[in-house]
Design a protein around this motif. Structure first.
Motif, PDB file in Angstrom:
ATOM      1  N   HIS A 157       0.608   4.143  -1.458  1.00  0.00           N
ATOM      2  CA  HIS A 157      -0.664   3.619  -2.302  1.00  0.00           C
ATOM      3  C   HIS A 157      -0.412   2.006  -2.567  1.00  0.00           C
ATOM      4  CE1 HIS A 157      -1.191   7.720  -3.343  1.00  0.00           C
ATOM      5  NE2 HIS A 157      -1.953   7.735  -2.212  1.00  0.00           N
ATOM      6  N   PHE A 158       0.800   1.495  -2.188  1.00  0.00           N
ATOM      7  CA  PHE A 158       1.022   0.258  -2.705  1.00  0.00           C
ATOM      8  C   PHE A 158       0.299  -0.651  -2.180  1.00  0.00           C
ATOM      9  CE2 PHE A 158       3.388  -3.821  -2.391  1.00  0.00           C
ATOM     10  CZ  PHE A 158       3.451  -4.048  -3.633  1.00  0.00           C
ATOM     11  N   GLN A 159      -0.154  -0.738  -1.108  1.00  0.00           N
ATOM     12  CA  GLN A 159      -1.183  -1.657  -0.566  1.00  0.00           C
ATOM     13  C   GLN A 159      -2.589  -2.015  -1.506  1.00  0.00           C
ATOM     14  OE1 GLN A 159      -3.232  -0.747   3.198  1.00  0.00           O
ATOM     15  NE2 GLN A 159      -2.308   1.577   3.124  1.00  0.00           N
ATOM     16  N   PHE A 160      -2.962  -0.867  -1.854  1.00  0.00           N
ATOM     17  CA  PHE A 160      -4.234  -0.771  -2.710  1.00  0.00           C
ATOM     18  C   PHE A 160      -3.841  -1.289  -4.098  1.00  0.00           C
ATOM     19  CE2 PHE A 160      -4.830   3.242  -0.023  1.00  0.00           C
ATOM     20  CZ  PHE A 160      -5.582   2.362   1.130  1.00  0.00           C
ATOM     21  N   LEU A 161      -2.900  -0.793  -4.660  1.00  0.00           N
ATOM     22  CA  LEU A 161      -2.495  -1.435  -5.890  1.00  0.00           C
ATOM     23  C   LEU A 161      -2.171  -2.999  -5.872  1.00  0.00           C
ATOM     24  CD1 LEU A 161      -2.240  -0.248  -8.855  1.00  0.00           C
ATOM     25  CD2 LEU A 161       0.273   0.282  -8.206  1.00  0.00           C
ATOM     26  N   ARG A 162      -1.515  -3.437  -4.900  1.00  0.00           N
ATOM     27  CA  ARG A 162      -1.096  -4.812  -4.633  1.00  0.00           C
ATOM     28  C   ARG A 162      -2.606  -5.668  -4.980  1.00  0.00           C
ATOM     29  NH1 ARG A 162       1.943  -6.352   0.534  1.00  0.00           N
ATOM     30  NH2 ARG A 162      -0.030  -5.418   1.510  1.00  0.00           N
ATOM     31  N   GLY A 163      -3.577  -5.126  -4.118  1.00  0.00           N
ATOM     32  CA  GLY A 163      -4.796  -5.880  -4.201  1.00  0.00           C
ATOM     33  C   GLY A 163      -5.189  -5.814  -5.336  1.00  0.00           C
ATOM     34  N   TYR A 164      -5.315  -4.849  -6.324  1.00  0.00           N
ATOM     35  CA  TYR A 164      -5.547  -4.915  -7.665  1.00  0.00           C
ATOM     36  C   TYR A 164      -4.965  -5.970  -8.313  1.00  0.00           C
ATOM     37  CZ  TYR A 164      -7.626  -3.419 -12.395  1.00  0.00           C
ATOM     38  OH  TYR A 164      -8.001  -3.575 -13.530  1.00  0.00           O
ATOM     39  N   MET A 165      -3.576  -5.879  -8.386  1.00  0.00           N
ATOM     40  CA  MET A 165      -2.526  -6.897  -9.196  1.00  0.00           C
ATOM     41  C   MET A 165      -2.843  -8.308  -8.779  1.00  0.00           C
ATOM     42  SD  MET A 165       0.750  -4.299  -9.083  1.00  0.00           S
ATOM     43  CE  MET A 165       2.004  -5.594 -10.192  1.00  0.00           C
ATOM     44  N   VAL A 166      -3.167  -8.594  -7.613  1.00  0.00           N
ATOM     45  CA  VAL A 166      -3.582 -10.011  -7.256  1.00  0.00           C
ATOM     46  C   VAL A 166      -4.636 -10.448  -7.838  1.00  0.00           C
ATOM     47  CG1 VAL A 166      -4.315 -11.449  -5.367  1.00  0.00           C
ATOM     48  CG2 VAL A 166      -2.398  -9.850  -4.943  1.00  0.00           C
ATOM     49  N   GLN A 167      -5.570  -9.576  -8.013  1.00  0.00           N
ATOM     50  CA  GLN A 167      -6.840  -9.859  -8.726  1.00  0.00           C
ATOM     51  C   GLN A 167      -6.744  -9.957 -10.281  1.00  0.00           C
ATOM     52  OE1 GLN A 167     -10.581  -8.387  -7.130  1.00  0.00           O
ATOM     53  NE2 GLN A 167      -9.517  -6.815  -6.231  1.00  0.00           N
TER      54      GLN A 167
END
Length: 291
Positions: A157-167
């Motif tokens: 799931h890291f790819q999804f969480l990374r997208g949120y953290m970048v935002q």
């Protein structure tokens, strides 16, 4: 959760609303079937004795010979869903079962520390992502990071969480820039405080998700508990600052200011998301603080 006994049943899925007109256990017992192989896939929490009953058969739900407390089941449902308890939600039965074994006091001695550590890490990993998804859906200043179906299909799931953290980082930067602009314009102190709190909230959320990701590599149970204490501290800070922001953006002075300054639109739209933040991080504090 039928006391570890496997039975062959004829399943008749029913919606809980069919039993909503009953107000007590005696009323629910009227729905019990005479056939011992029928299952409605529905249970009832009887608050007077804090037990959970199978509606179709009338049995008390048990795991390993112990009654499942109704309060523990409610905690599990609340933690495993990002929605309010009054709303409908789909929760996997295996997750529910393992939650009760891992975090409910009644079954505290049924798992080893390693088994508990592994399950806790899975919970935090999965449901921190579900919270991030929910928050991205409710923030009109963000892009939705994924669909729930994507989460079920993905192994990492890291790819999804990374997208949120970048935002979150981008959001933090925007509010930091706005704060500097308002300072140069000699804006009122309450407005500076509000923008600063919003910038800090984005930073705390980023910190929270960073901490949950660190849990992935922690294998020692005692160290895991220490890490969870940091996560709880961050969650508590998020709740505190979120409440202050919510109170201010509902004030008359902010409403007047937001009408005059379109740069505040991102703050104005935070009202609905703030209640979701309160619900989700409140759940985290309530459940994980038991450990």
């Amino acid at each position: 959760m039928n006391d570890d006994i496997i039975r062959e049943m004829t399943v008749i899925p029913t919606h809980p609303s069919l039993f909503a007109f009953h107000s007590d256990k005696e009323g629910i017992e009227q729905e019990t079937t005479d056939d011992d192989d029928i299952c409605y896939c529905a249970v009832y929490i009887n608050y007077p004795d804090n037990r959970v009953y199978c509606i179709s058969q009338g049995w008390v739900l048990r795991i390993h010979g112990r009654d499942v407390p109704g309060s523990d089941l409610e905690d599990a449902l609340q933690f495993l869903s990002t929605k309010d308890l009054n709303d409908s939600a789909e929760i996997c039965s295996e997750c529910l079962y393992k939650f009760l074994l891992t975090l409910a006091d009644t079954f505290a001695d049924t798992m080893t520390q390693k088994e508990k550590a592994d399950e806790i890490k899975r919970y935090v990993d999965k449901f921190s992502l579900m919270i991030a998804l929910k928050h991205s859906q409710m923030d009109d200043q963000m892009d939705v990071i994924c669909d729930e179906e994507d989460i079920d299909k993905a192994t990492d799931h890291f790819q999804f969480l990374r997208g949120y953290m970048v935002q979150l980082m981008e959001q933090q930067s925007r509010f930091s820039t706005l704060l500097n602009d308002l300072k140069s314009e000699e804006a009122e102190q309450w407005l500076l405080d509000l923008v600063e709190m919003r910038e800090r909230l984005a930073r705390l959320e980023y910190q929270f998700y960073s901490q949950t990701l660190l849990l992935r590599v922690v294998n020692d149970f005692n160290l895991l508990l220490k890490m969870l204490s940091f996560i709880l501290k961050t969650s508590d800070e998020i709740l505190d600052i979120n409440e202050k922001i919510h109170e201010e953006i509902l004030s008359e002075r902010f409403d007047t200011k937001a009408e005059q300054d379109k740069r505040l639109v991102g703050l104005r739209s935070y009202t609905e998301k703030s209640r979701t933040v309160e619900h989700n991080f409140g759940n985290i504090l309530q459940i994980l603080s038991r450990l």
